[in-house]
Enzyme design. Sequence first.
Site, PDB file in Angstrom:
ATOM      1  N   MET A  30     -45.943  37.539   6.972  1.00 25.01           N
ATOM      2  CA  MET A  30     -46.715  36.830   7.542  1.00 25.01           C
ATOM      3  C   MET A  30     -46.309  36.704   8.838  1.00 25.01           C
ATOM      4  O   MET A  30     -46.249  35.469   9.464  1.00 25.01           O
ATOM      5  CB  MET A  30     -47.002  35.307   6.631  1.00 25.01           C
ATOM      6  CG  MET A  30     -47.841  35.357   6.055  1.00 25.01           C
ATOM      7  SD  MET A  30     -48.538  34.806   5.176  1.00 25.01           S
ATOM      8  CE  MET A  30     -47.234  33.231   4.452  1.00 25.01           C
ATOM      9  N   HIS A  37     -36.745  39.737   5.016  1.00 27.32           N
ATOM     10  CA  HIS A  37     -37.775  40.157   5.088  1.00 27.32           C
ATOM     11  C   HIS A  37     -37.077  41.789   5.479  1.00 27.32           C
ATOM     12  O   HIS A  37     -37.304  42.861   4.748  1.00 27.32           O
ATOM     13  CB  HIS A  37     -38.919  40.753   6.386  1.00 27.32           C
ATOM     14  CG  HIS A  37     -39.089  39.005   6.381  1.00 27.32           C
ATOM     15  ND1 HIS A  37     -39.979  38.202   6.756  1.00 27.32           N
ATOM     16  CD2 HIS A  37     -40.297  38.941   5.004  1.00 27.32           C
ATOM     17  CE1 HIS A  37     -39.999  36.432   6.444  1.00 27.32           C
ATOM     18  NE2 HIS A  37     -40.990  37.663   5.612  1.00 27.32           N
ATOM     19  N   GLY A 147     -40.732  40.185  -2.090  1.00 26.72           N
ATOM     20  CA  GLY A 147     -39.287  39.444  -2.520  1.00 26.72           C
ATOM     21  C   GLY A 147     -39.429  38.512  -4.216  1.00 26.72           C
ATOM     22  O   GLY A 147     -40.704  38.504  -4.280  1.00 26.72           O
ATOM     23  N   GLU A 148     -38.288  38.784  -4.390  1.00 17.02           N
ATOM     24  CA  GLU A 148     -38.206  37.992  -5.829  1.00 17.02           C
ATOM     25  C   GLU A 148     -38.514  35.978  -5.705  1.00 17.02           C
ATOM     26  O   GLU A 148     -38.794  35.683  -5.943  1.00 17.02           O
ATOM     27  CB  GLU A 148     -36.834  38.606  -6.362  1.00 17.02           C
ATOM     28  CG  GLU A 148     -37.576  39.541  -7.510  1.00 17.02           C
ATOM     29  CD  GLU A 148     -36.263  39.761  -8.697  1.00 17.02           C
ATOM     30  OE1 GLU A 148     -35.167  39.619  -8.115  1.00 17.02           O
ATOM     31  OE2 GLU A 148     -36.462  41.461  -9.388  1.00 17.02           O
TER      32      GLU A 148
HETATM   33  P1  AMP Z   1     -43.826  36.427   3.418  1.00 19.66           P
HETATM   34  O1  AMP Z   1     -43.579  36.450   4.878  1.00 19.66           O
HETATM   35  O2  AMP Z   1     -43.970  35.083   3.565  1.00 19.66           O
HETATM   36  O3  AMP Z   1     -44.993  36.146   3.354  1.00 19.66           O
HETATM   37  O4  AMP Z   1     -42.909  37.045   3.138  1.00 19.66           O
HETATM   38  C1  AMP Z   1     -43.516  38.794   3.380  1.00 19.66           C
HETATM   39  C2  AMP Z   1     -42.576  39.068   1.766  1.00 19.66           C
HETATM   40  O5  AMP Z   1     -41.042  39.112   2.108  1.00 19.66           O
HETATM   41  C3  AMP Z   1     -42.870  38.968   0.417  1.00 19.66           C
HETATM   42  O6  AMP Z   1     -42.696  39.959  -0.898  1.00 19.66           O
HETATM   43  C4  AMP Z   1     -41.125  37.742  -0.061  1.00 19.66           C
HETATM   44  O7  AMP Z   1     -41.459  37.489  -1.571  1.00 19.66           O
HETATM   45  C5  AMP Z   1     -40.317  38.585   0.942  1.00 19.66           C
HETATM   46  N1  AMP Z   1     -39.640  37.354   1.464  1.00 19.66           N
HETATM   47  C6  AMP Z   1     -39.271  36.490   1.295  1.00 19.66           C
HETATM   48  N2  AMP Z   1     -38.384  35.587   2.233  1.00 19.66           N
HETATM   49  C7  AMP Z   1     -37.787  36.808   1.005  1.00 19.66           C
HETATM   50  C8  AMP Z   1     -36.189  36.363   0.003  1.00 19.66           C
HETATM   51  N3  AMP Z   1     -35.799  35.060   0.708  1.00 19.66           N
HETATM   52  N4  AMP Z   1     -35.453  37.321   0.413  1.00 19.66           N
HETATM   53  C9  AMP Z   1     -36.040  38.274  -0.513  1.00 19.66           C
HETATM   54  N5  AMP Z   1     -38.041  38.642  -0.015  1.00 19.66           N
HETATM   55  C10 AMP Z   1     -38.251  37.293   0.565  1.00 19.66           C
END
Ligand code: AMP
Length: 280
Positions: A30, A37, A147-148
Site C-alpha cells: 500500500m 517492504h 510479510g509475517e
Molecule cells: P502494506 O504496505 O502494509 O500492505 O505491506 C505490504 C507487505 O509488506 C505485506 O506483505 C506486509 O506484511 C509486508 N510488511 C510490512 N511491514 C513489514 C515488516 N516490518 N517486515 C516484513 N514485512 C513487512
Amino acid sequence: MEIFKTIIEIQSYLQKIKKENKSIGFVPTMGALHQGHLALIEQAKAENDIVVVSVFVNPIQFNNKEDLLKYPRNFEADAAMLQSIGCNVIFCPNETQMYPEPDTTVYDFGQLDKIMEGEFRPGHFNGVAVVVNKLFDIVQADKAYFGEKDYQQLQVIKALVKQKNLKVEIVPCVIVREDDGLAMSSRNMRLTPEERKIAPFIYQTLLQAKKNRATMSVDILTKWVLAQIENQALLTSEYFEIVDATTLLPIDNWDDCEHTVGCIAVFLGSVRLIDNIRLK
Ligand code: AMP
C-alpha cells in the site's frame, strides 16, 4: 523501471515477459515503503527474473475511515526507492481501475478471518482477499511475497490460494524491525516523538513473554502480556492471543499444537500497531 497505471497496459507488458519464459515475483503493497517492504522486494529479486510491486491503498480493507484518510501516501518517494533497488515494474492503479463497480464478493475463510484482526476490523480480510485476488489475476506471478508482520493476513492469503486453486506460490518473509525492536510499519511515521520512544515496549513485552512461556500457562501468560501493556502510559491493548501458528485457533495448553504464535494489537495514542512472535 516501468510504471503502469492501467490493467490493460501492465497485462500486455507482462504477457511479453511470460512469452520469454521469465519468472515473475510479485510484492503487493500500500506504498509508504520502508525497509520491511524492501526486504520482500530483495527476496523477490533473488528468486525471479522480474519483480512487480503494486502500490495501491485499498479502500475496502479499511473499516475505519480516519485510518484510510490518514494512511501515508508518497508515491514519488516510493518510486525513487523502488528504482534504486532495481524493481522492474510498478503497478499503481487508481480506485476506478481496481473497482469500476463495487465488488460484492464475500469469501468464507471459516474462523481464520473472524478472530483477532477479524474481530476488531470487521470486513478487513474480505477487502484484502478481494484486492489480492484481483492483483493475482492481473499479474499472474509465479511467486508472491508477504510479510509475517501481518501474520493473520498471510494465513488468509494462503487460504485464498488454496480455496481458488491459484497457481501462485506464497512466500512468507520474516519481520523486519528497527534497531530498537519496533516492527517496521508505514503507520510508525504517524507516531509522535513521545509515542515513538514508547513503541519498542511492544516487542520487548513479546520477547519477555517468550521467556516466560517456560514458567507460565497459556492463560497466565496472556493475562501477563495484557497487564504489561495496560500499565504502560499511552498504550492500550486491543487483543493479545496465543494461537496455533497454522489454524490461528486459540490454544489452552502449550501441548495443544506444535507451533504457537502470540499476536498483539495495540493503540499507541491514536495509531494502531500490530506485532507477533513465535512462542513455541
Ligand atoms: P502494506 O504496505 O502494509 O500492505 O505491506 C505490504 C507487505 O509488506 C505485506 O506483505 C506486509 O506484511 C509486508 N510488511 C510490512 N511491514 C513489514 C515488516 N516490518 N517486515 C516484513 N514485512 C513487512
